[in-house]
Write a protein that holds these residues in place. Sequence first.
Motif, PDB file in Angstrom:
ATOM      1  N   GLU A   1       0.848  -1.186   0.000  1.00 16.28           N
ATOM      2  CA  GLU A   1       0.000   0.000   0.000  1.00 16.28           C
ATOM      3  C   GLU A   1       0.883   1.235   0.000  1.00 16.28           C
ATOM      4  N   PRO A   2       0.472   2.314  -0.679  1.00 16.63           N
ATOM      5  CA  PRO A   2       1.300   3.521  -0.739  1.00 16.63           C
ATOM      6  C   PRO A   2       1.691   4.078   0.622  1.00 16.63           C
ATOM      7  N   GLY A   3       0.836   3.905   1.622  1.00 14.35           N
ATOM      8  CA  GLY A   3       1.131   4.445   2.950  1.00 14.35           C
ATOM      9  C   GLY A   3       1.996   3.561   3.821  1.00 14.35           C
ATOM     10  N   ALA A   4       2.327   2.354   3.374  1.00 15.68           N
ATOM     11  CA  ALA A   4       3.162   1.456   4.179  1.00 15.68           C
ATOM     12  C   ALA A   4       4.571   2.032   4.322  1.00 15.68           C
ATOM     13  N   ASP A   5       5.130   1.926   5.516  1.00 13.37           N
ATOM     14  CA  ASP A   5       6.444   2.514   5.804  1.00 13.37           C
ATOM     15  C   ASP A   5       7.564   1.529   5.493  1.00 13.37           C
ATOM     16  N   LEU A   6       8.266   1.770   4.394  1.00 15.76           N
ATOM     17  CA  LEU A   6       9.490   1.037   4.100  1.00 15.76           C
ATOM     18  C   LEU A   6      10.722   1.874   4.418  1.00 15.76           C
ATOM     19  N   LEU A   7      10.590   3.190   4.305  1.00  9.71           N
ATOM     20  CA  LEU A   7      11.738   4.090   4.466  1.00  9.71           C
ATOM     21  C   LEU A   7      12.487   3.849   5.769  1.00  9.71           C
ATOM     22  N   SER A   8      11.774   3.682   6.857  1.00 10.21           N
ATOM     23  CA  SER A   8      12.420   3.523   8.167  1.00 10.21           C
ATOM     24  C   SER A   8      13.272   2.258   8.260  1.00 10.21           C
TER      25      SER A   8
ATOM     26  N   SER B   1      18.537  -0.934   7.719  1.00  9.81           N
ATOM     27  CA  SER B   1      18.679  -2.257   8.343  1.00  9.81           C
ATOM     28  C   SER B   1      18.594  -3.356   7.293  1.00  9.81           C
ATOM     29  N   CYS B   2      17.775  -3.160   6.267  1.00  2.89           N
ATOM     30  CA  CYS B   2      17.688  -4.139   5.179  1.00  2.89           C
ATOM     31  C   CYS B   2      18.999  -4.194   4.401  1.00  2.89           C
TER      32      CYS B   2
ATOM     33  N   VAL C   1      15.457 -11.390  -1.640  1.00  2.00           N
ATOM     34  CA  VAL C   1      14.476 -10.408  -1.164  1.00  2.00           C
ATOM     35  C   VAL C   1      13.142 -10.814  -1.758  1.00  2.00           C
ATOM     36  N   ARG C   2      12.163 -11.046  -0.886  1.00  2.66           N
ATOM     37  CA  ARG C   2      10.923 -11.663  -1.347  1.00  2.66           C
ATOM     38  C   ARG C   2       9.694 -10.972  -0.765  1.00  2.66           C
ATOM     39  N   CYS C   3       8.682 -10.757  -1.614  1.00  3.29           N
ATOM     40  CA  CYS C   3       7.356 -10.358  -1.158  1.00  3.29           C
ATOM     41  C   CYS C   3       6.344 -11.302  -1.814  1.00  3.29           C
ATOM     42  N   HIS C   4       5.066 -11.023  -1.691  1.00  4.35           N
ATOM     43  CA  HIS C   4       4.080 -11.988  -2.169  1.00  4.35           C
ATOM     44  C   HIS C   4       4.173 -12.212  -3.675  1.00  4.35           C
TER      45      HIS C   4
ATOM     46  N   SER D   1       9.324  -6.004  -2.659  1.00  2.64           N
ATOM     47  CA  SER D   1      10.689  -6.526  -2.781  1.00  2.64           C
ATOM     48  C   SER D   1      11.503  -5.693  -3.763  1.00  2.64           C
ATOM     49  N   ILE D   2      10.847  -5.213  -4.816  1.00  2.00           N
ATOM     50  CA  ILE D   2      11.528  -4.368  -5.798  1.00  2.00           C
ATOM     51  C   ILE D   2      11.981  -3.060  -5.146  1.00  2.00           C
ATOM     52  N   ALA D   3      11.142  -2.504  -4.295  1.00  2.00           N
ATOM     53  CA  ALA D   3      11.501  -1.260  -3.615  1.00  2.00           C
ATOM     54  C   ALA D   3      12.738  -1.452  -2.733  1.00  2.00           C
ATOM     55  N   LEU D   4      12.799  -2.557  -1.995  1.00  2.00           N
ATOM     56  CA  LEU D   4      13.943  -2.800  -1.115  1.00  2.00           C
ATOM     57  C   LEU D   4      15.223  -3.029  -1.917  1.00  2.00           C
ATOM     58  N   VAL D   5      15.121  -3.769  -3.008  1.00  2.00           N
ATOM     59  CA  VAL D   5      16.312  -4.022  -3.830  1.00  2.00           C
ATOM     60  C   VAL D   5      16.766  -2.742  -4.526  1.00  2.00           C
ATOM     61  N   THR D   6      15.837  -1.930  -4.974  1.00  2.00           N
ATOM     62  CA  THR D   6      16.189  -0.647  -5.589  1.00  2.00           C
ATOM     63  C   THR D   6      16.940   0.232  -4.595  1.00  2.00           C
TER      64      THR D   6
END
Length: 249
Positions: free
Chosen positions: A52-59, A63-64, A80-83, A89-94
Motif C-alpha cells: 500500500e502507498p502508505g506502508a512505511d518502508l523508508l524507516s 537495516s535491510c 528479497v521476497r514479497c508476495h 521486494s523491488i523497492a527494497l532491492v532498488t
Amino acid sequence: MVPVLPGLFVGGAAAGVGALRAAGVGALLSVDAEAPPPLAGIRALHIPARDEPGADLLSHLDSCAAFLSAARAGGGAALVRCHAGVSRSIALVTAYLMKTNNLTFEEAYAKIKAIKPDAKMNEGFEWQLKLYEGMGCKVDVSSAIYKQYRLQKVTEKYSELQNLPQEVFAVDPTSVCQTLNSEILYRCRKCRIDVPSFVTRAFWPTLKEVDQQPLLTRGLQILLNFVMTVRSNVPLISLSRYSGWSQFC
C-alpha cells in the motif's frame, strides 16, 4: 527468483526452499503482512508491510541494506521476497542498489526493470525512495526530511488530524518567506498552547486562533507531544505526497 547482483536475488513467495538451496541462498529478507515460517539453515529478516502507498518502508531501508550486505559477504547469497515479487521486494532491492552502487533512484529502478520487466513498485514506495535519495541514501532521523515524513505518518494514523473544521484554518504562512531562525508561533486562545510554525506547515492548511472551540483535539495533542520531542532549528520541508520534496524559502 531473478538474480540482480552476484549473491542477490529478488522474487515472490512462489520460490520454495528447494529453489533457495539450489541457488545457495543463506539469507531471506521478506516483506509482507505476515512473517513466513522459518526455514532451517536460512537466516531471516522480516519487514511487516502491505503493498500500500502508505506502508512505511523508508524507516527499514538501512537495516535491510546491512542484512543483505552481511549475507553476501564471503560469497553468500540472499533473496528479497514479497508476495508477488513486483512491488515491495523491488523497492527494497532498488534502495539497496542506490546505497551500495551510488545510483540515483531513477538509475537503480531502471536497472531493476531491465532485469525484471514486470517490476512495478507502487507510487508511495517511489516517493519514499526519493526521500531516501534526498537524505544521501541513509535514514537520518535528525534530518528535516525524515522528521516531516514521520509527522505525516502520525497524521495518517490519527484521522482526526486530517478532518479539523475549516474555520480553524488560516492563510498558508509558507507564502511569506521566513529566515530559518524566525519562527512563527500560533496559539490556541482556549488552552494557550503554542504551535510552532513548522508543525502548521506540515499540517497544511495551517491553524489559526479560535475563539469558539478548543483547537487541540486529542489527535492534535498527540501530534504536538511527538513534535516537541524532535523539535530543532532545521530547514522547512514540504513533503508533497508521491512527488518528491521541495524546500521552502
